[in-house]
Design an enzyme around this catalytic site. Structure first.
Site, short mmCIF file in Angstrom:
data_model
loop_
_atom_site.label_atom_id
_atom_site.label_comp_id
_atom_site.label_asym_id
_atom_site.label_seq_id
_atom_site.Cartn_x
_atom_site.Cartn_y
_atom_site.Cartn_z
N LYS A 66 -6.20 -8.05 -7.73
CA LYS A 66 -7.45 -8.36 -8.52
C LYS A 66 -6.44 -9.80 -9.48
CE LYS A 66 -8.56 -4.03 -10.28
NZ LYS A 66 -9.50 -3.27 -11.23
N ASP A 112 -13.83 -4.98 -15.81
CA ASP A 112 -13.19 -3.58 -15.98
C ASP A 112 -13.26 -3.73 -17.63
OD1 ASP A 112 -12.63 -2.82 -13.81
OD2 ASP A 112 -10.93 -4.55 -13.44
#
Ligand code: ATR
Length: 279
Positions: free
Chosen positions: A66, A102
């Site tokens: 990420k 997220d």
């Protein structure tokens, strides 16, 4: 063949994302396919170049890429910048654009439980890793006035407060013990650590003796769906939010960015629950 979408990470195992997205594509009549790609760490750059070369329409990024994927993208938005991580990439005319769903995915799931106005809520985040960053920085940006961070390693919690949690009243991270003694102060308590995740299902990140009734207890873990911690919380009168909510939330937002269609979240949740039940 229609558009290709995917997920990169390592290890990938049997990904819930591919089923969740493929079922949603079908449901909404979109001719597309979502595939999981297990990429070895030394191959990340080549993999991103390959994504571009094959003209992938979009992809998700998961652990451990990420942060490291950012250097290979053409552009990232303000949200990805703020969180320091990317979980969703969109191919715009051959340019790879990174964002992060997220935090907003979590926010969406949380607001579904406790209502839209979070500004007066007092929040405790347990943990200070990647998942905690996504949640805490997003809540802070959304205007939550009180966010305390409790973590095993104080230095990491300090870093998180410095990087993006400006509203926190204490300004100091809490030890897990101190937070545990003052659980009654919080309206929302979020576990972002892996404590209680399969196979260690009898572990809990913190005892709940001081919990007040009506607190929202939230666990980012979704395997098991109801962790021991959530079960204990329910017995003590807490409202609970399992990790499937955030998982579906982040996926639904990515789907929307890729296709322009807001997917049926309930159906996505059912797909994920069914898969988890089958394991
Ligand atoms: P993720 O990206 O999933 O958040 P991570 O960055 O490795 O994963 O962060 C995991 C978090 O869970 C960290 O806050 C970690 O605490 P430390 O900063 O002290 O390492 C916390 N954590 C992991 N295992 C733990 C345990 N057994 N007890 C308490 N905290 C734990």
């Amino acid at each position: 063949m229609g558009n290709l979408y995917g997920l990169i990470g390592h290890p990938i195992g049997h990904s819930l994302s591919s089923d969740m997205h493929n079922v949603a594509f079908q449901k909404h009549g979109i001719v597309a396919h979502y595939e999981s790609f297990d990429i070895q760490p030394p191959d990340l750059q080549k993999a991103i170049e390959g994504m571009k070369a094959i003209g992938i329409a979009g992809f998700n990024v998961t652990v451990p890429y990420k942060v490291s994927v950012i250097q290979y993208l053409d552009e990232i938005d303000e949200e990805a910048e703020r969180l320091g991580a990317v979980n969703t990439v969109i191919n715009r005319d051959g340019r790879l654009f990174g964002t992060n769903t997220d935090g907003r995915g979590y926010l969406h799931a949380l607001m579904n439980k406790v209502g839209q106005d979070l500004s007066d809520k007092s929040v405790l985040v347990i943990g200070a890793g990647g998942a905690a960053r996504g949640v805490a920085i997003t809540l802070d940006h959304h205007g939550v006035h009180r966010i305390d961070i409790a973590n095993r390693t104080m230095a990491k919690a300090n870093e998180l407060i410095r990087d993006g949690v400006s509203h926190t009243t204490s300004k100091q991270p809490l030890t897990l013990e101190k937070a545990m003694r003052q659980l009654g102060n919080y309206d929302v308590i979020i576990n972002t650590t892996p404590v209680g995740m399969f196979p260690n299902v009898d572990e809990m990140p913190m005892y709940l003796n001081e919990l007040k009734r009506g607190t929202l207890l939230s666990d980012l873990i979704y395997n098991p769906i109801r962790t021991k911690w959530l079960q204990e919380g329910e017995k003590r009168g807490a409202t609970v939010l399992d990790g499937v909510g955030m998982f579906v939330g982040q996926g639904a937002l990515a789907f929307e960015l890729w296709t322009g269609i807001s997917p049926d979240r309930e159906q996505m949740r059912r797909t994920v629950l069914k898969l988890l039940g089958e394991r």
